[in-house]
Design a protein around this motif. Structure first.
Motif, PDB file in Angstrom:
ATOM      1  N   PRO A 171      19.942  32.990 -79.247  1.00 63.18           N
ATOM      2  CA  PRO A 171      20.698  34.233 -79.005  1.00 63.18           C
ATOM      3  C   PRO A 171      20.802  34.589 -77.522  1.00 63.18           C
ATOM      4  N   LEU A 172      19.837  34.161 -76.719  1.00 61.95           N
ATOM      5  CA  LEU A 172      19.915  34.314 -75.264  1.00 61.95           C
ATOM      6  C   LEU A 172      21.225  33.745 -74.728  1.00 61.95           C
ATOM      7  N   ALA A 173      21.600  32.545 -75.192  1.00 59.56           N
ATOM      8  CA  ALA A 173      22.809  31.883 -74.699  1.00 59.56           C
ATOM      9  C   ALA A 173      24.058  32.681 -75.052  1.00 59.56           C
ATOM     10  N   PHE A 174      24.075  33.276 -76.237  1.00 62.28           N
ATOM     11  CA  PHE A 174      25.251  34.060 -76.642  1.00 62.28           C
ATOM     12  C   PHE A 174      25.314  35.394 -75.905  1.00 62.28           C
ATOM     13  N   LYS A 175      24.161  35.948 -75.575  1.00 57.23           N
ATOM     14  CA  LYS A 175      24.154  37.169 -74.757  1.00 57.23           C
ATOM     15  C   LYS A 175      24.696  36.863 -73.362  1.00 57.23           C
ATOM     16  N   MET A 176      24.293  35.725 -72.800  1.00 57.49           N
ATOM     17  CA  MET A 176      24.824  35.297 -71.497  1.00 57.49           C
ATOM     18  C   MET A 176      26.323  35.009 -71.588  1.00 57.49           C
ATOM     19  N   LEU A 177      26.734  34.410 -72.709  1.00 53.63           N
ATOM     20  CA  LEU A 177      28.161  34.122 -72.921  1.00 53.63           C
ATOM     21  C   LEU A 177      28.973  35.411 -72.966  1.00 53.63           C
ATOM     22  N   GLU A 178      28.436  36.422 -73.653  1.00 55.62           N
ATOM     23  CA  GLU A 178      29.101  37.722 -73.708  1.00 55.62           C
ATOM     24  C   GLU A 178      29.220  38.345 -72.309  1.00 55.62           C
ATOM     25  N   ASP A 179      28.165  38.219 -71.520  1.00 57.48           N
ATOM     26  CA  ASP A 179      28.117  38.869 -70.206  1.00 57.48           C
ATOM     27  C   ASP A 179      28.924  38.138 -69.133  1.00 57.48           C
ATOM     28  N   TYR A 180      28.883  36.790 -69.177  1.00 59.19           N
ATOM     29  CA  TYR A 180      29.411  36.032 -68.027  1.00 59.19           C
ATOM     30  C   TYR A 180      30.389  34.905 -68.355  1.00 59.19           C
ATOM     31  N   LEU A 208      26.079  35.216 -91.875  1.00 65.75           N
ATOM     32  CA  LEU A 208      24.793  35.907 -91.864  1.00 65.75           C
ATOM     33  C   LEU A 208      24.323  36.113 -90.423  1.00 65.75           C
ATOM     34  N   LEU A 209      24.432  35.057 -89.600  1.00 72.62           N
ATOM     35  CA  LEU A 209      24.024  35.184 -88.200  1.00 72.62           C
ATOM     36  C   LEU A 209      24.853  36.238 -87.485  1.00 72.62           C
ATOM     37  N   LYS A 210      26.151  36.235 -87.736  1.00 70.58           N
ATOM     38  CA  LYS A 210      27.041  37.223 -87.098  1.00 70.58           C
ATOM     39  C   LYS A 210      26.623  38.637 -87.479  1.00 70.58           C
ATOM     40  N   ASN A 211      26.380  38.851 -88.774  1.00 75.13           N
ATOM     41  CA  ASN A 211      26.009  40.185 -89.253  1.00 75.13           C
ATOM     42  C   ASN A 211      24.645  40.626 -88.721  1.00 75.13           C
ATOM     43  N   MET A 212      23.768  39.671 -88.530  1.00 72.63           N
ATOM     44  CA  MET A 212      22.423  39.992 -88.027  1.00 72.63           C
ATOM     45  C   MET A 212      22.430  40.338 -86.542  1.00 72.63           C
ATOM     46  N   GLY A 213      23.470  39.900 -85.806  1.00 74.00           N
ATOM     47  CA  GLY A 213      23.537  40.166 -84.368  1.00 74.00           C
ATOM     48  C   GLY A 213      23.129  38.981 -83.514  1.00 74.00           C
ATOM     49  N   PHE A 214      23.018  37.813 -84.142  1.00 77.53           N
ATOM     50  CA  PHE A 214      22.585  36.600 -83.455  1.00 77.53           C
ATOM     51  C   PHE A 214      23.517  36.241 -82.298  1.00 77.53           C
ATOM     52  N   PHE A 215      24.808  36.488 -82.477  1.00 72.55           N
ATOM     53  CA  PHE A 215      25.811  36.099 -81.468  1.00 72.55           C
ATOM     54  C   PHE A 215      26.164  37.227 -80.502  1.00 72.55           C
ATOM     55  N   SER A 216      25.380  38.307 -80.512  1.00 68.10           N
ATOM     56  CA  SER A 216      25.731  39.499 -79.721  1.00 68.10           C
ATOM     57  C   SER A 216      27.148  39.938 -80.118  1.00 68.10           C
ATOM     58  N   ASN A 217      28.038  40.128 -79.131  1.00 74.85           N
ATOM     59  CA  ASN A 217      29.411  40.535 -79.457  1.00 74.85           C
ATOM     60  C   ASN A 217      30.409  39.391 -79.327  1.00 74.85           C
ATOM     61  N   VAL A 218      29.894  38.148 -79.317  1.00 74.67           N
ATOM     62  CA  VAL A 218      30.775  36.973 -79.271  1.00 74.67           C
ATOM     63  C   VAL A 218      31.428  36.806 -80.636  1.00 74.67           C
ATOM     64  N   ASP A 219      32.733  36.536 -80.663  1.00 76.84           N
ATOM     65  CA  ASP A 219      33.438  36.446 -81.945  1.00 76.84           C
ATOM     66  C   ASP A 219      33.024  35.192 -82.708  1.00 76.84           C
ATOM     67  N   ILE A 220      33.189  35.238 -84.007  1.00 75.10           N
ATOM     68  CA  ILE A 220      32.670  34.193 -84.882  1.00 75.10           C
ATOM     69  C   ILE A 220      33.406  32.865 -84.690  1.00 75.10           C
ATOM     70  N   LYS A 221      34.670  32.904 -84.300  1.00 75.33           N
ATOM     71  CA  LYS A 221      35.417  31.657 -84.078  1.00 75.33           C
ATOM     72  C   LYS A 221      34.841  30.885 -82.894  1.00 75.33           C
ATOM     73  N   THR A 222      34.480  31.599 -81.848  1.00 73.18           N
ATOM     74  CA  THR A 222      33.846  30.953 -80.688  1.00 73.18           C
ATOM     75  C   THR A 222      32.508  30.367 -81.080  1.00 73.18           C
ATOM     76  N   ALA A 223      31.737  31.128 -81.855  1.00 75.30           N
ATOM     77  CA  ALA A 223      30.430  30.632 -82.319  1.00 75.30           C
ATOM     78  C   ALA A 223      30.602  29.369 -83.158  1.00 75.30           C
ATOM     79  N   GLU A 224      31.622  29.369 -84.008  1.00 77.60           N
ATOM     80  CA  GLU A 224      31.856  28.203 -84.870  1.00 77.60           C
ATOM     81  C   GLU A 224      32.237  26.969 -84.055  1.00 77.60           C
TER      82      GLU A 224
END
Length: 519
Positions: A171-180, A208-224
């Motif tokens: 989740p650290l990586a997705f928080k960084m992705l959201e920020d930068y 489930l990960l998206k709903n839990m907040g695993f990806f921060s505010n990164v959209d699910i398509k990017t996560a996929e």
């Protein structure tokens, strides 16, 4: 090297701090002790487990039993910092404590907890148990480590690089992705993969990960696009990192094959694991081996065996003889490591034990919810209860591990190839004159190539059948028993002690991380 934050679910720093389960934690502890001695700008991030992994005790019949005892540590510094993370749509507060460098001689480590009055009961339980078997709790732990840890580091340290030791902190990586953005992440993130086993290459439902907040505010398509659907944490880490590493040369081959299908992954290099001789090695053993003083080496080994056998007697009521070759099988208790293999041909084992040519000790912790592992442990309890020269010990933590490594003559390792990425327990045993006997997997492949006469090798690395490798193991044990306590034996021991630190000491490993990953 760049100032780096090292995210890891477990750290085995010293016996009083019970925030580890096994090898991953032991490795992180050695990494941080060696990095401190080398003066490297490294800082750790982990979780302060209120009940640790678990306490392995015995029931009234001597079988292993799982107990949870709340831990208290007065040597951690309360830095008066709480950060919010969002889990399943709710705010959870994460409090940070700091392990200062001078407490155990390590680089500093921030330990995070949700077990504070500001949170409701469910939120408090997130940091109760390391590797909680409830999947929702496990995901919440990953969010606390990754996002909570990222926020704490941003508040407290000037860090330029982030190291994920296993993908738990993703989740650290997705928080960084959201920020930068993704380009920034790929310049500031490195990743170590430690195992080919499914448990270490986690797959989750992406929604489930998206709903839990695993990806921060990164959209699910990017996560996929990064981790697939279902979402694989290791795959995403390989696609989001600047560089990744396997933990032995053999593991790199396995990793390259496993992830050959992953497009856009980063480069995967090999940095073989190592352990900290300053923490693990007995000084008298070291000195006697350097001088090839076999009399002193034998004398000290007998003293260390007596110390170990005091623990054996206390736990099992059995009196072991220091003049008999002592074999130890001790590590995380899991099926692929095959703790049952020494008992594969019970008649053959009994013949060795009853002839007083050998003694054997098992130790290790199965996961608290691994019923099969616990059944195997208790099966060995029942087998060894009335078996001559055989015992199994509970409470395998740093203290007992050190005692076993110093007091054994043979360190027996029986993983099923290619499941053991590296393994490191045999390194610290070898530093104390306990000769490694292993199948051709993990770090042993390199050790056997470097110094074939300093260890015993089981099988050919091609036929991994239990029956074949058990037969090879008994032959090696029989060969070792004939050689034991001769001048040739003590020469082998001295060579083993002297040669192991040439490559398998943590300072070499940490320097490789600094050069190849942190630069």
């Amino acid at each position: 090297m760049k100032p780096t934050a090292y995210f890891c679910m477990e750290f085995a720093i010293d016996q009083p701090l019970k925030t580890y389960a096994g090898g991953l934690g032991f490795l992180a502890g050695s990494h941080f002790r060696a990095a401190k001695r080398l003066g490297l700008p490294l800082v750790g991030v982990s979780i302060l487990w209120s009940y640790g992994y678990y306490d392995q005790v015995r029931d009234r019949e001597g079988r292993m039993k799982v107990e949870y005892v709340r831990k208290y540590y007065d040597f951690l510094t309360d830095i008066k910092l709480k950060v919010p993370v969002t889990i399943n749509g709710a705010t959870v507060w994460v409090k940070a404590y700091k392990l200062e460098e001078d407490v155990f001689g390590t680089c500093p480590i921030y330990f995070l907890t949700t077990d504070i009055p500001e949170n409701d009961y469910l939120s408090r339980t997130i940091s109760y148990h390391l590797y909680d078997s409830n999947n929702l709790t496990h995901i919440a732990q990953e969010i606390v480590l990754g996002i909570g840890g990222y926020k704490v580091i941003k508040e407290c340290e000037n860090v330029k690089l982030f190291h994920l030791n296993e993908p738990h902190g993703l989740p650290l990586a997705f928080k960084m992705l959201e920020d930068y953005g993704l380009d920034y992440v790929r310049e500031h993130l490195v990743f170590t993969t430690h195992t080919p086993m499914p448990e270490g290459n986690e797959t989750q439902d992406i929604n489930l990960l998206k709903n839990m907040g695993f990806f921060s505010n990164v959209d699910i398509k990017t996560a996929e696009k990064l981790g697939g659907n279902p979402f694989n944490l290791t795959v995403a880490a390989l696609r989001m990192s600047k560089r990744a590493n396997a933990v032995s040369k053999q593991h790199k081959k396995t990793t390259d094959q496993m992830w050959s299908w992953v497009k856009d992954k980063c480069e995967i290099i090999s940095i073989t694991n190592a352990q900290d001789r300053h923490y693990w090695q007995d000084k008298i053993i070291k000195e006697a081996a350097e001088n090839y003083d076999y009399e002193k080496l034998r004398e000290r080994k007998m003293e260390l065996k007596k110390m170990l056998f005091g623990e054996v007697a206390d736990q099992t009521g059995k009196i072991f003889d220091p003049n008999v070759m002592t074999v130890v099988w001790a590590r995380r208790f899991v099926e692929y490591k095959r703790p049952y293999l020494p008992l594969y041909d019970e008649k053959r084992l009994r013949k060795l034990l009853e002839s007083n040519k050998m003694q054997i000790i098992w130790a290790g912790k199965p996961h608290p919810n691994d019923s099969q592992g616990q059944m195997t442990f208790n099966w060995i309890v029942s087998k060894t209860r009335e078996m001559k020269n055989a015992a199994i010990l509970t409470g395998y933590e740093l203290k007992l591990s050190k005692l076993l490594k110093m007091g054994s003559d043979i360190w027996l390792n029986t993983p099923r190839k290619p499941c053991e990425a590296s393994g490191t327990s045999g390194m610290t045993a070898s530093m104390n004159g306990s000769i490694h006997m292993s199948t051709l997997d993990g770090w042993h492949v390199e050790w056997a190539e470097m110094y074939p006469d300093d260890s015993f090798t089981i099988g050919d690395g091609v036929n991994t059948d239990d029956a074949y490798e058990a037969d090879c193991m008994y032959k090696e044990l029989e060969k070792a028993a004939k050689m034991y306590d001769s001048d040739a034996w003590w020469e082998k021991v001295a060579n083993c002690v002297n040669h192991i630190v040439e490559y398998f000491d943590a300072e070499r490993m940490v320097k490789e991380y600094a050069e190849k990953m942190y630069k």
